[in-house]
Design an enzyme around this catalytic site. Sequence first.
Site, PDB file in Angstrom:
ATOM      1  N   ASP A  43       0.864  -1.175   0.000  1.00  0.00           N
ATOM      2  CA  ASP A  43       0.000   0.000   0.000  1.00  0.00           C
ATOM      3  C   ASP A  43       0.912   1.240   0.000  1.00  0.00           C
ATOM      4  O   ASP A  43       2.137   1.152   0.202  1.00  0.00           O
ATOM      5  CB  ASP A  43      -0.961  -0.023   1.201  1.00  0.00           C
ATOM      6  CG  ASP A  43      -2.198   0.852   0.948  1.00  0.00           C
ATOM      7  OD1 ASP A  43      -2.171   1.696   0.025  1.00  0.00           O
ATOM      8  OD2 ASP A  43      -3.198   0.708   1.679  1.00  0.00           O
TER       9      ASP A  43
HETATM   10  C1  NOJ Z   1      -4.079   3.949   0.023  1.00  0.00           C
HETATM   11  C2  NOJ Z   1      -5.250   3.048   0.281  1.00  0.00           C
HETATM   12  O1  NOJ Z   1      -5.101   2.410   1.534  1.00  0.00           O
HETATM   13  C3  NOJ Z   1      -5.452   1.997  -0.785  1.00  0.00           C
HETATM   14  O2  NOJ Z   1      -6.660   1.342  -0.546  1.00  0.00           O
HETATM   15  C4  NOJ Z   1      -5.440   2.615  -2.147  1.00  0.00           C
HETATM   16  O3  NOJ Z   1      -5.666   1.648  -3.139  1.00  0.00           O
HETATM   17  C5  NOJ Z   1      -4.102   3.316  -2.351  1.00  0.00           C
HETATM   18  N1  NOJ Z   1      -3.961   4.360  -1.351  1.00  0.00           N
HETATM   19  C6  NOJ Z   1      -3.959   3.907  -3.745  1.00  0.00           C
HETATM   20  O4  NOJ Z   1      -4.751   5.019  -3.882  1.00  0.00           O
END
Ligand code: NOJ
Length: 716
Positions: free
Chosen positions: A286
């Site tokens: 993430d």
């Molecule tokens: C952080 C988020 O936790 C995740 O769910 C998301 O896909 C990513 N950012 C990309 O935007």
Amino acid sequence: MKTFLLTVAACGLLLTGTAKEPLYRDPTAPLAERVDDLLSRMTLREKLGQLSQPLYRSDDTTLDARITRGEVGSLVVAHGSALVPAERDRLQRIAVERSRLGIPVLFGFDVIHGYRTLFPIPLGIAASWNPELAEASARIAASEASACGIDLTFSPMVDVARDPRWGRISEGSGEDVLLNAVFGAALVRGYQGDDPSKQGRIGACVKHFVGYGAALGGRDYQFTELSERALRETYLPPFKACVDAGAVSVMSAFNDISGTPASANALTLDRILRKEWGFDGFVLSDWNAVTELQEHGIAADGAEAAVKALTAGVDMEMTSDLYLTTLEQSVREKRLPAALVDRAVRAVLRVKFRLGLFDRPFRSHPEPDRMLLTPEARRTARQLAAESMVLLKNDGVLPLSPDLRSITVTGEWAVSRDLYGWWVGMGDGRDAVTVWDGIRSQAGGRTDVRLMSQSRSRRSDVAVVCVGENGYLFGENNNRSDIRLPYGQEQLIRELKEQGNKVVVVVFNGRPLDLSAVVPYADALLIAWHPGTEAGNAVADLLFGKRSPSGKLPVSFPKSVGQLPLFYSDRTSGRPGNDRYVSMDGQPLFPFGYGLGYTTFEYSELRLSKSVAAPGEQVAAEITVTNTGGMKAKETVQLYLHDKAASFTRPARMLIDFRKVELAPGESRTVSFDVTPRQLAVLDAAFRPVVEAGEFEISAGGTPSELHSRILTLKR
Ligand code: NOJ
């Protein structure tokens, strides 16, 4: 002499075959050979480039050169960055034509519940209990996104979530293991189809691996204290279902799992995901999660964080650049075996081949706008939105009679276009049908329909009050310590009731809310979630009885925030029934699986094909449901299991299957479920599924308080 040497060199090239197309470019060659061939040609720097997913920024003046050097494996396109298809293809052309090996870039975006056509938020989608429709929504989302050059979506989110204070409960399928598994797999199939390289398909990245939904106190990013049993019984199965459905990628989560952050967790990423499940796609961290290993306190610096993440099994790093900037040196200094870099690169390349990126790198539609918001997309969005809505109370005011003299429509959501939730894809609020528009277009000609902005004095036959929480009160890191309706909306409802109106409350929410102060004043209460583009039409379809509500809660609605976390499938204690507080019991206001419609259903007794069987033997459970009311409607038959005595404690009740059926008035349907060894199995001390002898209570029905049960005895 010079000419002669050149000619000889050229002949040599031809003879050794190096001038012909390399094997990895041959679309007919086996995938594994293409991967190996390409890997053998890559420098360490190019390999690390493939493991990097920087953020796309339109003002990034270094990006073209970085792609040319082969240092961008993928780009994360963030909201608002407005990557237009032509620009996506221009960047791809640089990768394919100017970088040394021509490896295409993978473009990832959060297509969470639609791209331009917005469907209900995922929690709403789960409330439909209609996985086929969920799959159709993902297919449409994929076709719109792919037409605009997106190759990978960061969806589905299959984090089991049992604390509605957590803002991200809106992004998954709620509190239940099976619902998360079934809807997750349906979305994966919808995005990817049988072959994700086909036109109109995109890859799915399942998230957040794993346990993220168990954030302590519902505070986002907080640590989670999860035993391996809790992981394997509750949090992992939805991911397994998505991996089995073919998801090409998995996103490692932000949270710490009992001392080892999920993005450096060899147990979950390597032992379970890769070795036990045989996942061979790539794991993407993430956002900044690799860098954050330093904040977690398991890495002294970025280099150590990168080594720990890659070693545990995080193949690609989102946004931070530690792999690219530190791992060359770590390999040189033997702190990281080069073979581990190769393992990660192989995984990334496999997915790029699987998605057909090498063979079809330019995939935006020549006229992308033609692919967006098609009539079929809108039709599906309307049906799914209507099926997602859950009727929690109805004293008979709904469906609204065509003979009403007057309807007042009020509340902030009556005209609001804040109907898409927190993730909006490329959705445009101007496409949305407001509740006011939906109601006006369906009200009978004799009914006077008025919008009451905020004056609270009007008396009418029925007041439709549209209340809720906006898209910034839920979603990432939007946690609430108070989960009642905000901004004086409870008071508005009370006043309308006290003025003598029949009050229909429609709630636009991203989480279970504490509605105890609303229920006494509502003649009808409809949970609409954030329903997406067709919101107003779907609400009107239900209010005027064009369709009967058929949604059921995928998550318990508590009586008070003080009861949290609260979910239906907790383990039985030694003193059942003592789950209470001094001032209140431990029961929810509305339980998981609950939802009303405009007709009545009657159930037969439950029948088992055998009441005594050997462990491992297949058993069928059958129940007949009859529509005894006056309207065609859909009903979800739910099947639950309670294992009465096992080697380990188990939930008091767990959903093991369900089926949504549509019945005309007077029509009956017999729904038959296989009760499989897999559903009956308990995980033994080594976490292997075993079917034990003993008694199992099997229950079925349409509403949790009225289930029909039978005992199944398994004997050796
Ligand atoms: C952080 C988020 O936790 C995740 O769910 C998301 O896909 C990513 N950012 C990309 O935007």
